[in-house]
Design a protein around this motif. Structure first.
Motif, PDB file in Angstrom:
ATOM      1  N   VAL A   1      12.432  -2.181   2.039  1.00 37.19           N
ATOM      2  CA  VAL A   1      12.666  -0.920   2.744  1.00 37.19           C
ATOM      3  C   VAL A   1      12.283   0.259   1.852  1.00 37.19           C
ATOM      4  CG1 VAL A   1      14.382   0.566   3.873  1.00 37.19           C
ATOM      5  CG2 VAL A   1      14.592  -1.931   4.027  1.00 37.19           C
ATOM      6  N   LEU A   2      11.600   1.226   2.441  1.00 32.91           N
ATOM      7  CA  LEU A   2      11.291   2.496   1.782  1.00 32.91           C
ATOM      8  C   LEU A   2      12.008   3.611   2.522  1.00 32.91           C
ATOM      9  CD1 LEU A   2       7.447   2.069   1.241  1.00 32.91           C
ATOM     10  CD2 LEU A   2       9.173   2.145  -0.563  1.00 32.91           C
ATOM     11  N   ILE A   3      12.722   4.462   1.788  1.00 29.08           N
ATOM     12  CA  ILE A   3      13.469   5.568   2.386  1.00 29.08           C
ATOM     13  C   ILE A   3      12.987   6.877   1.770  1.00 29.08           C
ATOM     14  CG2 ILE A   3      15.744   6.576   2.797  1.00 29.08           C
ATOM     15  CD1 ILE A   3      16.935   3.781   2.350  1.00 29.08           C
ATOM     16  N   TYR A   4      12.576   7.805   2.625  1.00 33.54           N
ATOM     17  CA  TYR A   4      12.169   9.128   2.166  1.00 33.54           C
ATOM     18  C   TYR A   4      13.157  10.154   2.726  1.00 33.54           C
ATOM     19  CZ  TYR A   4       7.770   6.719   1.217  1.00 33.54           C
ATOM     20  OH  TYR A   4       6.820   5.839   0.749  1.00 33.54           O
ATOM     21  N   HIS A   5      13.932  10.746   1.825  1.00 32.03           N
ATOM     22  CA  HIS A   5      14.827  11.832   2.216  1.00 32.03           C
ATOM     23  C   HIS A   5      14.027  13.132   2.171  1.00 32.03           C
ATOM     24  CE1 HIS A   5      18.417   9.323   2.165  1.00 32.03           C
ATOM     25  NE2 HIS A   5      17.986   8.794   1.031  1.00 32.03           N
ATOM     26  N   LEU A   6      13.987  13.823   3.295  1.00 35.30           N
ATOM     27  CA  LEU A   6      13.142  15.002   3.447  1.00 35.30           C
ATOM     28  C   LEU A   6      13.979  16.267   3.582  1.00 35.30           C
ATOM     29  CD1 LEU A   6      10.765  13.482   6.157  1.00 35.30           C
ATOM     30  CD2 LEU A   6      10.495  13.374   3.657  1.00 35.30           C
ATOM     31  N   ASP A   7      13.352  17.384   3.348  1.00 36.23           N
ATOM     32  CA  ASP A   7      13.981  18.680   3.542  1.00 36.23           C
ATOM     33  C   ASP A   7      13.986  19.002   5.039  1.00 36.23           C
ATOM     34  OD1 ASP A   7      15.065  21.171   3.289  1.00 36.23           O
ATOM     35  OD2 ASP A   7      13.267  22.122   2.466  1.00 36.23           O
ATOM     36  N   GLY A   8      14.997  18.493   5.732  1.00 34.56           N
ATOM     37  CA  GLY A   8      15.085  18.685   7.178  1.00 34.56           C
ATOM     38  C   GLY A   8      14.826  17.414   7.959  1.00 34.56           C
ATOM     39  N   GLY A   9      14.955  16.275   7.302  1.00 35.84           N
ATOM     40  CA  GLY A   9      14.743  15.034   8.036  1.00 35.84           C
ATOM     41  C   GLY A   9      14.761  13.828   7.124  1.00 35.84           C
ATOM     42  N   ARG A  10      14.328  12.702   7.673  1.00 34.24           N
ATOM     43  CA  ARG A  10      14.317  11.454   6.932  1.00 34.24           C
ATOM     44  C   ARG A  10      13.310  10.508   7.572  1.00 34.24           C
ATOM     45  NH1 ARG A  10      19.634   8.233   7.572  1.00 34.24           N
ATOM     46  NH2 ARG A  10      18.545   7.733   9.503  1.00 34.24           N
ATOM     47  N   LEU A  11      12.653   9.695   6.748  1.00 32.99           N
ATOM     48  CA  LEU A  11      11.726   8.674   7.229  1.00 32.99           C
ATOM     49  C   LEU A  11      12.031   7.374   6.496  1.00 32.99           C
ATOM     50  CD1 LEU A  11       9.145   7.651   8.683  1.00 32.99           C
ATOM     51  CD2 LEU A  11       7.837   8.528   6.731  1.00 32.99           C
ATOM     52  N   ILE A  12      12.223   6.313   7.259  1.00 30.67           N
ATOM     53  CA  ILE A  12      12.484   4.993   6.688  1.00 30.67           C
ATOM     54  C   ILE A  12      11.452   4.018   7.244  1.00 30.67           C
ATOM     55  CG2 ILE A  12      14.145   3.104   6.484  1.00 30.67           C
ATOM     56  CD1 ILE A  12      16.356   5.158   6.847  1.00 30.67           C
TER      57      ILE A  12
ATOM     58  N   ALA B   1      12.644   9.653  -2.914  1.00 32.51           N
ATOM     59  CA  ALA B   1      12.065   8.417  -2.383  1.00 32.51           C
ATOM     60  C   ALA B   1      12.844   7.246  -2.964  1.00 32.51           C
ATOM     61  CB  ALA B   1      10.592   8.308  -2.745  1.00 32.51           C
ATOM     62  N   VAL B   2      13.370   6.395  -2.080  1.00 30.32           N
ATOM     63  CA  VAL B   2      14.203   5.267  -2.503  1.00 30.32           C
ATOM     64  C   VAL B   2      13.538   3.972  -2.047  1.00 30.32           C
ATOM     65  CG1 VAL B   2      16.453   4.166  -2.329  1.00 30.32           C
ATOM     66  CG2 VAL B   2      16.281   6.675  -2.302  1.00 30.32           C
ATOM     67  N   ASP B   3      13.340   3.053  -2.983  1.00 29.56           N
ATOM     68  CA  ASP B   3      12.764   1.749  -2.684  1.00 29.56           C
ATOM     69  C   ASP B   3      13.842   0.691  -2.900  1.00 29.56           C
ATOM     70  OD1 ASP B   3      11.283  -0.542  -2.402  1.00 29.56           O
ATOM     71  OD2 ASP B   3       9.653   0.082  -3.732  1.00 29.56           O
ATOM     72  N   LEU B   4      14.175  -0.024  -1.828  1.00 33.44           N
ATOM     73  CA  LEU B   4      15.249  -1.018  -1.908  1.00 33.44           C
ATOM     74  C   LEU B   4      14.742  -2.412  -2.262  1.00 33.44           C
ATOM     75  CD1 LEU B   4      17.520  -0.086   1.155  1.00 33.44           C
ATOM     76  CD2 LEU B   4      17.689   0.678  -1.222  1.00 33.44           C
TER      77      LEU B   4
ATOM     78  N   ARG C   1       0.838  -1.210   0.000  1.00 31.67           N
ATOM     79  CA  ARG C   1       0.000   0.000   0.000  1.00 31.67           C
ATOM     80  C   ARG C   1       0.870   1.257   0.000  1.00 31.67           C
ATOM     81  NH1 ARG C   1      -1.123   3.034   4.212  1.00 31.67           N
ATOM     82  NH2 ARG C   1      -0.613   1.388   5.717  1.00 31.67           N
ATOM     83  N   LEU C   2       1.921   1.256   0.797  1.00 34.56           N
ATOM     84  CA  LEU C   2       2.807   2.420   0.850  1.00 34.56           C
ATOM     85  C   LEU C   2       3.525   2.629  -0.480  1.00 34.56           C
ATOM     86  CD1 LEU C   2       4.288   1.858   4.416  1.00 34.56           C
ATOM     87  CD2 LEU C   2       2.827   3.756   3.716  1.00 34.56           C
ATOM     88  N   ARG C   3       3.880   1.533  -1.126  1.00 31.87           N
ATOM     89  CA  ARG C   3       4.567   1.649  -2.420  1.00 31.87           C
ATOM     90  C   ARG C   3       3.632   2.164  -3.513  1.00 31.87           C
ATOM     91  NH1 ARG C   3       7.522  -2.935  -0.467  1.00 31.87           N
ATOM     92  NH2 ARG C   3       9.745  -2.361  -0.445  1.00 31.87           N
ATOM     93  N   GLY C   4       2.348   2.023  -3.307  1.00 30.51           N
ATOM     94  CA  GLY C   4       1.391   2.410  -4.337  1.00 30.51           C
ATOM     95  C   GLY C   4       1.285   3.905  -4.546  1.00 30.51           C
ATOM     96  N   SER C   5       1.717   4.689  -3.561  1.00 31.83           N
ATOM     97  CA  SER C   5       1.588   6.141  -3.693  1.00 31.83           C
ATOM     98  C   SER C   5       2.620   6.837  -2.819  1.00 31.83           C
ATOM     99  CB  SER C   5       0.175   6.586  -3.274  1.00 31.83           C
ATOM    100  OG  SER C   5       0.046   7.984  -3.333  1.00 31.83           O
ATOM    101  N   HIS C   6       3.708   7.291  -3.439  1.00 30.20           N
ATOM    102  CA  HIS C   6       4.740   7.997  -2.680  1.00 30.20           C
ATOM    103  C   HIS C   6       4.308   9.441  -2.449  1.00 30.20           C
ATOM    104  CE1 HIS C   6       7.512   4.747  -2.651  1.00 30.20           C
ATOM    105  NE2 HIS C   6       7.725   4.751  -3.951  1.00 30.20           N
ATOM    106  N   PRO C   7       4.329   9.906  -1.195  1.00 30.73           N
ATOM    107  CA  PRO C   7       3.928  11.284  -0.903  1.00 30.73           C
ATOM    108  C   PRO C   7       4.959  12.290  -1.402  1.00 30.73           C
ATOM    109  CG  PRO C   7       4.805  10.234   1.067  1.00 30.73           C
ATOM    110  CD  PRO C   7       4.720   9.163   0.019  1.00 30.73           C
ATOM    111  N   THR C   8       4.503  13.496  -1.689  1.00 31.41           N
ATOM    112  CA  THR C   8       5.412  14.575  -2.088  1.00 31.41           C
ATOM    113  C   THR C   8       5.894  15.368  -0.879  1.00 31.41           C
ATOM    114  OG1 THR C   8       3.532  16.050  -2.457  1.00 31.41           O
ATOM    115  CG2 THR C   8       4.333  14.788  -4.352  1.00 31.41           C
ATOM    116  N   GLU C   9       5.180  15.216   0.239  1.00 30.35           N
ATOM    117  CA  GLU C   9       5.633  15.828   1.488  1.00 30.35           C
ATOM    118  C   GLU C   9       5.173  14.974   2.656  1.00 30.35           C
ATOM    119  OE1 GLU C   9       3.934  19.770   1.826  1.00 30.35           O
ATOM    120  OE2 GLU C   9       2.348  18.984   3.103  1.00 30.35           O
ATOM    121  N   ILE C  10       5.930  15.011   3.734  1.00 36.04           N
ATOM    122  CA  ILE C  10       5.619  14.285   4.956  1.00 36.04           C
ATOM    123  C   ILE C  10       5.837  15.227   6.127  1.00 36.04           C
ATOM    124  CG2 ILE C  10       6.240  12.333   6.440  1.00 36.04           C
ATOM    125  CD1 ILE C  10       7.220  10.871   3.940  1.00 36.04           C
TER     126      ILE C  10
END
Length: 219
Positions: free
Chosen positions: A167-178, A153-156, A136-145
């Motif tokens: 693993v899903l990795i989101y590099h953010l402007d001021g942070g990161r979510l994995i 957005a990196v999908d391993l 479900r998460l892979r089905g729609s990558h957000p543009t902001e979190i």
């Protein structure tokens, strides 16, 4: 910081994809290589195999495993504790403390705060539901979190520079979510990192990330 300051030449440190990005910034400034591997100390211990001539002087993972001598191919709290005690003593001779150094590092590289959020899946179908959650998460990558723009957005799942991993990795402007399924419990985990210039902003951003991660995991 301490070990890099006491060594010269071609050397490297190693950490995992879910650990604080601060180590990489310190290593880069010291002219050292940084290896970033999958979670688990088995991956950290292998990081230097491709280049055995380049000494690995430090390795750590988010789950509090440390090594200051990667010839011991596992986490080693005893030698790490001794190195830490040596550092404290050396700082004391200059009338400084570990907190003083941390403050200097945060002033140079930004305050890095990390946290973790997880969603537990119970029942005989737990694995299927965990797989469904990742799909479900892979089905729609957000543009902001959490109000932070998603820079990448990196999908391993198919690997790349790392072995294939769920693993899903989101590099953010001021942070990161994995986000990744746990390897030992029926959980999907979210690893959060907030980076800001001051503690108030970093803490506020981390709480926003915590809320956003809980929503993404469906908690």
């Amino acid at each position: 910081w301490y070990l890099l300051g006491r060594t010269t030449g071609d050397r490297a440190v190693v950490t995992t994809i879910v650990s604080s990005s601060l180590l990489g910034k310190i290593a880069e400034a010291a002219g050292a290589r940084i290896h970033t591997v999958l979670t688990g100390f088995k991956w950290l211990a292998r990081a230097g195999d491709a280049e055995p001539e380049v000494p690995l002087i430090f390795g750590y993972e988010e789950a509090l495993g440390y090594s200051v001598n990667l010839s011991i191919r596992d986490k080693d709290g005893i030698s790490a504790a001794l190195a830490f005690a040596e550092m404290v003593a050396a700082l004391a001779e200059d009338d400084r403390t570990v907190d003083d150094v941390l403050a200097e590092l945060y002033s140079t590289y930004g305050l890095h705060l990390t946290a973790q959020v997880s969603a537990r899946f119970d029942g005989d179908d737990a694995m299927d539901r965990m797989t469904g959650a990742m799909t479900r998460l892979r089905g729609s990558h957000p543009t902001e979190i959490a109000g932070l723009a998603v820079l990448e957005a990196v999908d391993l799942i198919e690997g790349g520079t790392l072995p294939a991993s769920d693993v899903l990795i989101y590099h953010l402007d001021g942070g990161r979510l994995i986000i990744r399924p746990c390897g030992t419990e029926p959980k999907v985990k979210a690893y959060l990192e907030s980076v800001a210039d001051d503690s108030v902003e970093a803490a506020e951003r981390l709480e926003r990330l915590r809320t956003a991660a809980s929503e993404l995991l469906g908690r």
